[in-house]
Design an enzyme around this catalytic site. Structure first.
Site, PDB file in Angstrom:
ATOM      1  N   GLU A   1      70.353  46.086 -26.218  1.00 35.92           N
ATOM      2  CA  GLU A   1      69.075  46.792 -26.246  1.00 35.92           C
ATOM      3  C   GLU A   1      68.299  46.493 -24.962  1.00 35.92           C
ATOM      4  OE1 GLU A   1      69.358  46.152 -31.073  1.00 35.92           O
ATOM      5  OE2 GLU A   1      67.573  45.439 -30.049  1.00 35.92           O
TER       6      GLU A   1
ATOM      7  N   HIS B   1      62.883  45.455 -30.099  1.00 39.16           N
ATOM      8  CA  HIS B   1      64.271  45.945 -30.245  1.00 39.16           C
ATOM      9  C   HIS B   1      64.373  47.406 -29.801  1.00 39.16           C
ATOM     10  CE1 HIS B   1      65.980  42.733 -32.985  1.00 39.16           C
ATOM     11  NE2 HIS B   1      64.699  42.412 -32.976  1.00 39.16           N
TER      12      HIS B   1
ATOM     13  N   ARG C   1      76.195  43.184 -29.212  1.00 36.63           N
ATOM     14  CA  ARG C   1      74.907  42.990 -29.915  1.00 36.63           C
ATOM     15  C   ARG C   1      74.589  41.512 -30.174  1.00 36.63           C
ATOM     16  NH1 ARG C   1      71.701  45.321 -34.459  1.00 36.63           N
ATOM     17  NH2 ARG C   1      71.504  43.787 -36.137  1.00 36.63           N
TER      18      ARG C   1
ATOM     19  N   HIS D   1      68.945  41.265 -29.312  1.00 40.99           N
ATOM     20  CA  HIS D   1      70.225  42.007 -29.308  1.00 40.99           C
ATOM     21  C   HIS D   1      70.517  42.456 -27.886  1.00 40.99           C
ATOM     22  CE1 HIS D   1      69.393  42.765 -33.787  1.00 40.99           C
ATOM     23  NE2 HIS D   1      70.304  41.821 -33.666  1.00 40.99           N
TER      24      HIS D   1
ATOM     25  N   GLU E   1      60.815  48.932 -32.694  1.00 39.37           N
ATOM     26  CA  GLU E   1      62.042  49.599 -32.246  1.00 39.37           C
ATOM     27  C   GLU E   1      61.630  50.599 -31.186  1.00 39.37           C
ATOM     28  OE1 GLU E   1      65.005  48.664 -32.878  1.00 39.37           O
ATOM     29  OE2 GLU E   1      65.713  49.378 -34.823  1.00 39.37           O
TER      30      GLU E   1
HETATM   31  N1  9B3 Z   1      63.782  41.515 -40.505  1.00 40.86           N
HETATM   32  C1  9B3 Z   1      64.330  42.549 -39.795  1.00 40.86           C
HETATM   33  N2  9B3 Z   1      63.526  43.341 -39.074  1.00 40.86           N
HETATM   34  C2  9B3 Z   1      64.037  44.371 -38.359  1.00 40.86           C
HETATM   35  C3  9B3 Z   1      65.387  44.656 -38.370  1.00 40.86           C
HETATM   36  C4  9B3 Z   1      65.943  45.818 -37.587  1.00 40.86           C
HETATM   37  C5  9B3 Z   1      66.760  45.384 -36.370  1.00 40.86           C
HETATM   38  C6  9B3 Z   1      67.043  46.607 -35.531  1.00 40.86           C
HETATM   39 SE1  9B3 Z   1      68.272  46.394 -34.098  1.00 40.86          SE
HETATM   40  C7  9B3 Z   1      68.084  44.714 -36.801  1.00 40.86           C
HETATM   41  O1  9B3 Z   1      68.947  45.369 -37.390  1.00 40.86           O
HETATM   42  O2  9B3 Z   1      68.217  43.498 -36.568  1.00 40.86           O
HETATM   43  C8  9B3 Z   1      66.256  43.840 -39.110  1.00 40.86           C
HETATM   44  C9  9B3 Z   1      65.716  42.788 -39.826  1.00 40.86           C
HETATM   45 CL1  9B3 Z   1      66.742  41.744 -40.741  1.00 40.86          CL
HETATM   46 ZN    ZN Z   2      67.916  44.941 -32.351  1.00 40.23          ZN
END
Ligand code: 9B3
Ligand code: ZN
Ligand code: ZN
Ligand code: ZN
Length: 305
Positions: free
Chosen positions: A68, A193, A123, A65, A267
């Site tokens: 970030e 992330h 993003r 993303h 994160e």
């Molecule tokens: N499998 C996953 N693991 C972590 C996340 C959180 C991140 C945080 Se920016 C997102 O929303 O893509 C989202 C998904 Cl789909």
């Molecule tokens: Zn992210």
């Protein structure tokens, strides 16, 4: 401050990749795994110790993303720190002598450039499809793992647009292809992330527990407790679906279902004060605490695989 305490535009990151690989040809190799939608190269750094050839591998990707920015900053800092600490810090030495470490500093190259030139809060990637009114696919909803079920959108204008089909995005297909080729030796997956200070593991696409849920929960708790003890920073830990939100198509879930049974989304800082706009002065403390978590998990994986 030093190079490692600043954010850098993509061109400077490419120059750094070149420079550090030429300075340490015995420990670093550049691998071109593919290109972005706008044809920018996707470089992976292969980091190894100088001793016997390890039989296991681990993966760290950053910058899925683009807004970030602390994420690519972590990957860059991690590579430099590992090289500097090799043969000095026992845990880093053990890591490099037992693991080939593949690091992808900026997965979403086009989006990252866009945050520097046009919209800081972008993003997604910058792909465009005939008939779509909006640009960009969320690369973390485009992996073939529960693709586009609850928690992603079929609307190209949404920030969680899953793309026209699984692995439609060149950035995703490049990473998926590489990991499929390495799946027998790949034992540990990290995707970096921000923000939220969390250590997440599968599943996010469903409320079902992963088969080795207890082991992953134990590991994540061990890691976050270390961070709390040494740095006083609080990171939460748990399955994505219940710790952050239900969301499909993520890279950690896909890597897990490929067979990489130790798979984590980290994160990074913070919890909302600065959010995605984390000040450069906080790069170093963030990287130090997360390194502690990665060392904890990696040493557990080395002992158990
Ligand atoms: N499998 C996953 N693991 C972590 C996340 C959180 C991140 C945080 Se920016 C997102 O929303 O893509 C989202 C998904 Cl789909
Ligand atoms: Zn992210
Ligand atoms: Zn710079
Ligand atoms: Zn343990």
């Amino acid at each position: 401050g030093s190079f490692y305490e600043q954010y850098h535009p993509l061109e400077e990151i490419y120059s750094w990749i070149n420079k550090i690989s030429h300075e340490h040809p015995d420990m670093l190799e550049i691998i071109l795994i593919g290109s972005s939608f706008e044809k920018r190269p996707l470089y992976v750094l292969k980091l190894t110790g100088r001793r016997n050839s390890p039989k296991r591998a681990m993966w760290i990707d950053c910058g899925i993303h683009s807004r970030e920015w602390i994420s690519p900053a972590f990957c860059i800092w991690f590579v430099q720190n590992a090289i500097d600490s090799y043969n000095k810090n026992p845990e880093i030495t053990q890591m490099l002598d037992n693991m080939e470490i593949y690091v992808l500093p900026v997965m979403n190259a086009d989006g990252y450039v866009y945050t520097w030139t046009t919209r800081r809060m972008w993003r997604k990637n910058r792909s465009r499809y005939e008939g779509n009114n909006c640009v960009g696919t969320d690369l973390n909803r485009n992996f073939d793992a529960g693709w586009c079920t609850k928690g992603a959108s079929h609307d190209p204008c949404d920030n969680t647009y899953c793309g026209p089909y699984p692995e439609s995005e060149p950035e995703v297909s490049a990473v998926a292809k590489f990991l499929r080729e390495k799946k027998d030796s790949m034992k540990l997956y990290f995707t970096i992330h921000s923000y939220g200070q969390m250590l997440l593991f599968p599943y996010s696409y469903s409320y079902n527990q992963a088969p080795n849920h207890d082991e992953l929960q134990h590991l994540a708790d061990e890691a976050t407790q270390k961070i709390q003890r040494y740095y006083r920073t609080r990171y939460s830990s748990g399955p994505g679906a219940t710790t952050i939100y239900l969301a499909p198509g993520g890279s950690d879930d896909w890597a897990y279902d490929l067979g990489i049974k130790y798979s984590f989304t980290i994160e990074l800082r913070d919890t909302g004060r600065y959010g995605f706009l984390l000040p450069p002065q906080l790069i170093q403390p963030t990287c130090l605490e997360v390194l502690t978590a990665i060392k904890t998990i990696t040493s557990h994986v080395i002992k158990n695989t």
